[in-house]
Design a protein around this motif. Structure first.
Motif, PDB file in Angstrom:
ATOM      1  N   GLU A   1      10.589 -11.673 -18.899  1.00 30.71           N
ATOM      2  CA  GLU A   1      11.083 -13.037 -18.698  1.00 30.71           C
ATOM      3  C   GLU A   1       9.913 -14.007 -18.564  1.00 30.71           C
ATOM      4  O   GLU A   1       9.948 -15.119 -19.091  1.00 30.71           O
ATOM      5  N   GLN A   2       8.872 -13.587 -17.853  1.00 30.61           N
ATOM      6  CA  GLN A   2       7.670 -14.420 -17.739  1.00 30.61           C
ATOM      7  C   GLN A   2       7.032 -14.635 -19.113  1.00 30.61           C
ATOM      8  O   GLN A   2       6.578 -15.733 -19.448  1.00 30.61           O
ATOM      9  N   MET A   3       6.972 -13.574 -19.905  1.00 32.81           N
ATOM     10  CA  MET A   3       6.425 -13.680 -21.269  1.00 32.81           C
ATOM     11  C   MET A   3       7.244 -14.652 -22.117  1.00 32.81           C
ATOM     12  O   MET A   3       6.691 -15.479 -22.851  1.00 32.81           O
ATOM     13  N   ILE A   4       8.556 -14.524 -22.036  1.00 29.92           N
ATOM     14  CA  ILE A   4       9.442 -15.379 -22.832  1.00 29.92           C
ATOM     15  C   ILE A   4       9.203 -16.843 -22.500  1.00 29.92           C
ATOM     16  O   ILE A   4       9.046 -17.680 -23.394  1.00 29.92           O
TER      17      ILE A   4
ATOM     18  N   LEU B   1       8.445 -12.590 -29.786  1.00 35.71           N
ATOM     19  CA  LEU B   1       9.355 -13.487 -30.500  1.00 35.71           C
ATOM     20  C   LEU B   1      10.750 -12.891 -30.554  1.00 35.71           C
ATOM     21  O   LEU B   1      11.752 -13.596 -30.352  1.00 35.71           O
ATOM     22  N   PHE B   2      10.832 -11.597 -30.792  1.00 35.87           N
ATOM     23  CA  PHE B   2      12.133 -10.940 -30.794  1.00 35.87           C
ATOM     24  C   PHE B   2      12.819 -11.061 -29.432  1.00 35.87           C
ATOM     25  O   PHE B   2      14.018 -11.340 -29.347  1.00 35.87           O
ATOM     26  N   LEU B   3      12.057 -10.864 -28.360  1.00 35.55           N
ATOM     27  CA  LEU B   3      12.626 -10.978 -27.014  1.00 35.55           C
ATOM     28  C   LEU B   3      13.147 -12.379 -26.744  1.00 35.55           C
ATOM     29  O   LEU B   3      14.172 -12.553 -26.076  1.00 35.55           O
ATOM     30  N   VAL B   4      12.449 -13.396 -27.259  1.00 33.96           N
ATOM     31  CA  VAL B   4      12.921 -14.783 -27.125  1.00 33.96           C
ATOM     32  C   VAL B   4      14.285 -14.923 -27.790  1.00 33.96           C
ATOM     33  O   VAL B   4      15.237 -15.432 -27.190  1.00 33.96           O
ATOM     34  N   CYS B   5      14.392 -14.466 -29.032  1.00 33.55           N
ATOM     35  CA  CYS B   5      15.650 -14.574 -29.772  1.00 33.55           C
ATOM     36  C   CYS B   5      16.770 -13.788 -29.096  1.00 33.55           C
ATOM     37  O   CYS B   5      17.889 -14.277 -28.928  1.00 33.55           O
ATOM     38  N   ASP B   6      16.457 -12.569 -28.699  1.00 33.18           N
ATOM     39  CA  ASP B   6      17.471 -11.704 -28.106  1.00 33.18           C
ATOM     40  C   ASP B   6      17.993 -12.264 -26.790  1.00 33.18           C
ATOM     41  O   ASP B   6      19.186 -12.177 -26.492  1.00 33.18           O
ATOM     42  N   SER B   7      17.098 -12.867 -26.008  1.00 29.86           N
ATOM     43  CA  SER B   7      17.517 -13.417 -24.708  1.00 29.86           C
ATOM     44  C   SER B   7      18.507 -14.561 -24.888  1.00 29.86           C
ATOM     45  O   SER B   7      19.419 -14.744 -24.070  1.00 29.86           O
TER      46      SER B   7
ATOM     47  N   VAL C   1      24.195 -16.360 -24.358  1.00 34.61           N
ATOM     48  CA  VAL C   1      25.392 -16.960 -24.963  1.00 34.61           C
ATOM     49  C   VAL C   1      26.582 -16.017 -24.824  1.00 34.61           C
ATOM     50  O   VAL C   1      27.661 -16.404 -24.358  1.00 34.61           O
ATOM     51  N   LEU C   2      26.388 -14.771 -25.230  1.00 33.90           N
ATOM     52  CA  LEU C   2      27.494 -13.821 -25.201  1.00 33.90           C
ATOM     53  C   LEU C   2      27.939 -13.515 -23.775  1.00 33.90           C
ATOM     54  O   LEU C   2      29.130 -13.343 -23.512  1.00 33.90           O
ATOM     55  N   ASN C   3      26.991 -13.474 -22.837  1.00 33.27           N
ATOM     56  CA  ASN C   3      27.352 -13.233 -21.438  1.00 33.27           C
ATOM     57  C   ASN C   3      28.183 -14.378 -20.874  1.00 33.27           C
ATOM     58  O   ASN C   3      29.173 -14.158 -20.170  1.00 33.27           O
ATOM     59  N   ARG C   4      27.792 -15.600 -21.173  1.00 30.95           N
ATOM     60  CA  ARG C   4      28.520 -16.757 -20.645  1.00 30.95           C
ATOM     61  C   ARG C   4      29.908 -16.886 -21.260  1.00 30.95           C
ATOM     62  O   ARG C   4      30.877 -17.208 -20.566  1.00 30.95           O
TER      63      ARG C   4
ATOM     64  N   ASP D   1      21.883 -26.975 -24.086  1.00 34.85           N
ATOM     65  CA  ASP D   1      21.126 -27.988 -23.354  1.00 34.85           C
ATOM     66  C   ASP D   1      20.125 -27.319 -22.410  1.00 34.85           C
ATOM     67  O   ASP D   1      18.982 -27.766 -22.296  1.00 34.85           O
ATOM     68  N   ASP D   2      20.540 -26.235 -21.765  1.00 37.61           N
ATOM     69  CA  ASP D   2      19.658 -25.512 -20.840  1.00 37.61           C
ATOM     70  C   ASP D   2      18.515 -24.803 -21.570  1.00 37.61           C
ATOM     71  O   ASP D   2      17.430 -24.632 -21.011  1.00 37.61           O
ATOM     72  N   MET D   3      18.773 -24.373 -22.809  1.00 36.46           N
ATOM     73  CA  MET D   3      17.812 -23.536 -23.538  1.00 36.46           C
ATOM     74  C   MET D   3      17.385 -24.189 -24.861  1.00 36.46           C
ATOM     75  O   MET D   3      17.112 -23.486 -25.846  1.00 36.46           O
TER      76      MET D   3
END
Length: 207
Positions: A22-25, A67-73, A78-81, A107-109
């Protein structure tokens, strides 16, 4: 659902992996937006994240992994919310609530969305394929919600138009990330959501 793509780590503590990544992202999003993916180094990402380059490589193998971790997060959030909402209850109220949650998440992301769409072309083919499948899962959620409303009679929409309407919802939400610099002069995120949902449903219900 799409199988999870693994990013290898030499660390075994799952909570620590999650925290460090998360820190990396967060650090990577800031740098990728400022400099672009190719001009940003892993050393710069490590520094922005608050740890050494050696520590960074305990949690990822390549810059593309980050970069993949950014996209995946983004897609996970989205899917969790949206998964906890009554998007398939057959009511316009339930669908509108899902759209509001999705637009608010953008808006948050916003920075994350901008980076993802600008830089995802730099992902390896297998990672890009995974990310695109996640995108289609997001579209499918809205497709199911729209179809449920059509089946219940709350929406006037042809069967063949449901998919394009779902894509429309997804793209209009993402527009806030890409055009916020211009839109914020006239709209708050709440006003933007109201205008977009009004225009969408006015067309679908024939008002």
């Amino acid at each position: 659902m799409t199988g999870k793509r693994e990013v290898k780590s030499s660390v075994k503590d799952e909570k620590l992996i999650e925290m460090r990544r998360e820190q990396m992202i967060q650090g990577a999003v800031k740098l990728f937006k400022e400099k672009g993916f190719h001009r940003t180094t892993t050393r710069e990402i490590a520094k922005e994240a608050g740890f050494s380059i050696g520590t960074l490589y305990e949690y990822i193998r390549t810059k593309e992994d980050i970069l993949f971790l950014v996209c995946d997060s983004i897609y996970d959030e989205v899917l969790n919310r949206l998964s906890v909402l009554a998007i398939e209850d057959g009511t316009i109220a339930g669908l509108k609530s899902a759209i509001q949650q999705y637009f608010s998440l953008i808006d948050d992301m916003s920075d994350e969305f901008v980076v993802m769409y600008q830089e995802s072309k730099s992902l390896p083919k297998d990672a890009l394929k995974y990310v695109l499948k996640k995108e289609m899962e997001m579209v499918a959620l809205f497709e199911k919600g729209l179809q449920s409303c059509a089946d219940s009679g709350e929406l006037r929409i042809k069967q063949e138009d449901v998919k394009i309407a779902a894509h429309h919802v997804v793209v209009q939400g993402q527009m806030w990330a890409f055009r916020r610099w211009a839109l914020q002069a006239n709209y708050t995120i709440e006003e933007y959501i109201e205008v977009q949902t009004d225009q969408l449903f006015r067309g679908l219900v024939g008002e």
